[in-house]
Design an enzyme around this catalytic site. Structure first.
Site, PDB file in Angstrom:
ATOM      1  N   LYS A  38       0.795  -1.124  -0.034  1.00 55.02           N
ATOM      2  CA  LYS A  38       0.107   0.005  -0.115  1.00 55.02           C
ATOM      3  C   LYS A  38       1.004   1.150  -0.056  1.00 55.02           C
ATOM      4  CE  LYS A  38      -0.281   0.014   5.023  1.00 55.02           C
ATOM      5  NZ  LYS A  38      -1.192  -0.356   6.223  1.00 55.02           N
ATOM      6  N   ARG A 136     -10.595  -0.005  15.053  1.00 59.49           N
ATOM      7  CA  ARG A 136     -10.715   0.964  13.917  1.00 59.49           C
ATOM      8  C   ARG A 136     -11.453   0.146  12.922  1.00 59.49           C
ATOM      9  NH1 ARG A 136      -4.782   1.655  11.281  1.00 59.49           N
ATOM     10  NH2 ARG A 136      -5.235  -0.335  10.058  1.00 59.49           N
ATOM     11  N   TYR A 270      14.813  29.866   7.721  1.00 61.75           N
ATOM     12  CA  TYR A 270      13.854  30.651   8.187  1.00 61.75           C
ATOM     13  C   TYR A 270      13.709  30.702   9.699  1.00 61.75           C
ATOM     14  CZ  TYR A 270      11.672  30.292   3.407  1.00 61.75           C
ATOM     15  OH  TYR A 270      11.483  30.129   2.014  1.00 61.75           O
ATOM     16  N   MET A 318      10.638  24.402   2.302  1.00 63.58           N
ATOM     17  CA  MET A 318       9.984  23.228   1.516  1.00 63.58           C
ATOM     18  C   MET A 318      10.767  22.743   0.458  1.00 63.58           C
ATOM     19  SD  MET A 318       6.969  24.318  -1.149  1.00 63.58           S
ATOM     20  CE  MET A 318       5.830  25.293   0.098  1.00 63.58           C
TER      21      MET A 318
HETATM   22  C1  LIG Z   1      -0.387  -1.541   6.786  1.00 62.54           C
HETATM   23  C2  LIG Z   1      -0.927  -2.847   7.361  1.00 62.54           C
HETATM   24  C3  LIG Z   1      -0.236  -3.935   7.582  1.00 62.54           C
HETATM   25  C4  LIG Z   1       1.165  -3.797   7.342  1.00 62.54           C
HETATM   26  O1  LIG Z   1       1.670  -3.277   8.738  1.00 62.54           O
HETATM   27  P1  LIG Z   1       3.169  -3.114   9.098  1.00 62.54           P
HETATM   28  O2  LIG Z   1       3.443  -2.923  10.291  1.00 62.54           O
HETATM   29  O3  LIG Z   1       3.863  -2.317   8.057  1.00 62.54           O
HETATM   30  O4  LIG Z   1       3.840  -4.823   8.787  1.00 62.54           O
HETATM   31  C5  LIG Z   1      -0.783  -5.016   7.779  1.00 62.54           C
HETATM   32  N1  LIG Z   1      -2.617  -5.099   7.961  1.00 62.54           N
HETATM   33  C6  LIG Z   1      -3.144  -3.949   7.667  1.00 62.54           C
HETATM   34  C7  LIG Z   1      -4.554  -4.204   7.993  1.00 62.54           C
HETATM   35  C8  LIG Z   1      -2.535  -2.839   7.573  1.00 62.54           C
HETATM   36  O5  LIG Z   1      -3.155  -1.717   7.322  1.00 62.54           O
END
Ligand SMILES: *Cc1c(COP(=O)(O)O)cnc(C)c1O
Length: 379
Positions: A38, A136, A270, A318
């Site tokens: 992801k 969540r 800055y 930036m």
């Molecule tokens: C991002 C994510 C992972 C991977 O987590 P890591 O700690 O980076 O291995 C696994 N499961 C879900 C649901 C996630 O959102």
């Protein structure tokens, strides 16, 4: 893939990705490995990293959004791909037709995926997500019977196949945290209920990177590893990448854009939060918060320059920041500066930047901006 990148660029060593996947397979010998790609593979580039992970024996890919998963399919990547972050009206039909495994946390999602399956004339692979305590995504224990019942009914009508039951930890990066055992117990209960009701999941999974590395009883059939695939430690308490048997895949490099002498008492960047203590020499590093260099690391972020690790002087802007060379006259314009890479090469690390910015290493690598070319090694 810009080989002429000079201003700032992220070198991605795909051999490191492959080696990390192999190391994770050894850590979880009875489980399959899902490489979580992801957020553009945590900033490393989804497609090349997905291919490297599959080469090294990962058998699943995971993404948050369906769009990320569909992009992998469009790039010609086959095999199992799961995505879990859905909103009403999402691309369910495209997902079904692309053979994705989709997560279902509630009845609304089950309804939408059933409709998509009917429309496309095929059955959808769904994985039921249990909220075992993270609070969540996922289905609460009190709602689990309804969701499982509806999924079993949909499976009987042929619109869905329940391929997985899964959950996610809240505190796996804090080994021994009391919530871990509670979540494992809740997961086993919710799994047992689903199986009693006729769900036969191909994969049961709850482990992320920290759980894969520290908690073998959490491995079940599949471990979902993101950060560890990229060779970054999920938390300082778990150890360095080297201690975990991992190698960082990303090295963030920049070319020194300017070297100049300034007198004592000169404000730098800055807000003039840094003032030179003596006549000195400054180096300008052409990377800033728009490139993902955290402004919160102003005055603290480490940079390897001319064989010495130095700190950001003053604010990160930036597009650029400044390093005080403390009179070192060996650094030249055009020299390579390493913001983070592998501690084994005496480079600062993503973990160091996380500490400097009071955040986690996940945020350091994922925020490297789109303006930073990725240069692949060992593809
Ligand atoms: C991002 C994510 C992972 C991977 O987590 P890591 O700690 O980076 O291995 C696994 N499961 C879900 C649901 C996630 O959102």
């Amino acid at each position: 893939m810009n080989e002429t990148a000079t201003r700032v660029y992220a070198e991605i060593d795909l051999d490191a990705v492959r080696g990390n996947v192999r190391a994770l397979r050894e850590r979880a010998p009875r489980a399959a490995v899902m490489a979580v790609v992801k957020a553009d593979a945590y900033g490393h580039g989804a497609e090349p990293c997905a291919r490297a992970a599959l080469d090294a024996g990962a058998t699943w890919l995971g993404t948050a959004t369906p769009e990320e998963a569909l992009a992998l399919r469009a790039a010609g990547i086959g095999g199992r791909i799961m995505c879990w972050l859905w909103t009403p009206g999402g691309p369910w039909r495209e997902a079904v037709e692309a053979d994705l495994d989709v997560s279902v946390s509630g009845l609304w999602a089950l309804e939408e995926v059933r409709a998509a399956a009917r429309a496309s004339g095929r059955s959808a692979r769904i994985q039921l997500k249990a909220d075992t305590g993270l609070g969540r995504a996922g289905c609460q224990p009190a709602d689990w019977a309804d969701l499982v019942g509806a999924a079993v009914a949909a499976q009987a009508e042929g619109t869905v196949e329940v391929t997985g039951v899964w959950s996610h930890f809240a505190c796996a990066d804090e080994p021994g945290h009391p919530s871990i055992a509670l979540q494992l117990a809740a997961f086993r209960d919710m799994l047992a209920y689903a199986e009693k009701e006729g769900v036969e999941p191909e994969v049961r999974h709850i482990a992320n990177s920290p759980a894969t590395l520290t908690l073998p009883e959490s491995h079940f059939d599949l471990v979902r590893c993101g950060l560890a695939v990229y060779g970054v430690s999920p938390a300082p308490e778990l150890g360095t990448p080297e201690q975990l048997g991992l190698r960082p895949a990303m090295t963030l490099k920049a070319s020194v854009a300017l070297v100049k002498d300034v007198p004592a008492g000169h404000g730098v960047s800055y807000g003039h939060h840094y003032v030179t203590g003596a006549d000195t020499r400054l180096a300008l590093i052409p990377a800033g918060y728009a490139d993902g260099v955290p402004r919160h690391a102003s005055g603290r972020g480490p940079v390897l320059l001319g064989g010495t690790v130095r700190r950001v002087a003053g604010r990160v802007a930036m597009d650029q920041f400044v390093v005080d060379l403390d009179g070192d006259d060996r650094v030249r314009v055009g020299d390579e500066a390493v913001l983070f890479g592998d501690a084994r090469r005496c480079e600062p690390t993503a973990e160091d930047w996380a500490q400097a910015a009071h955040t986690i290493a996940y945020e350091i690598v994922t925020r490297i901006g789109s303006r930073v070319p990725r240069v692949y090694r060992n593809g």
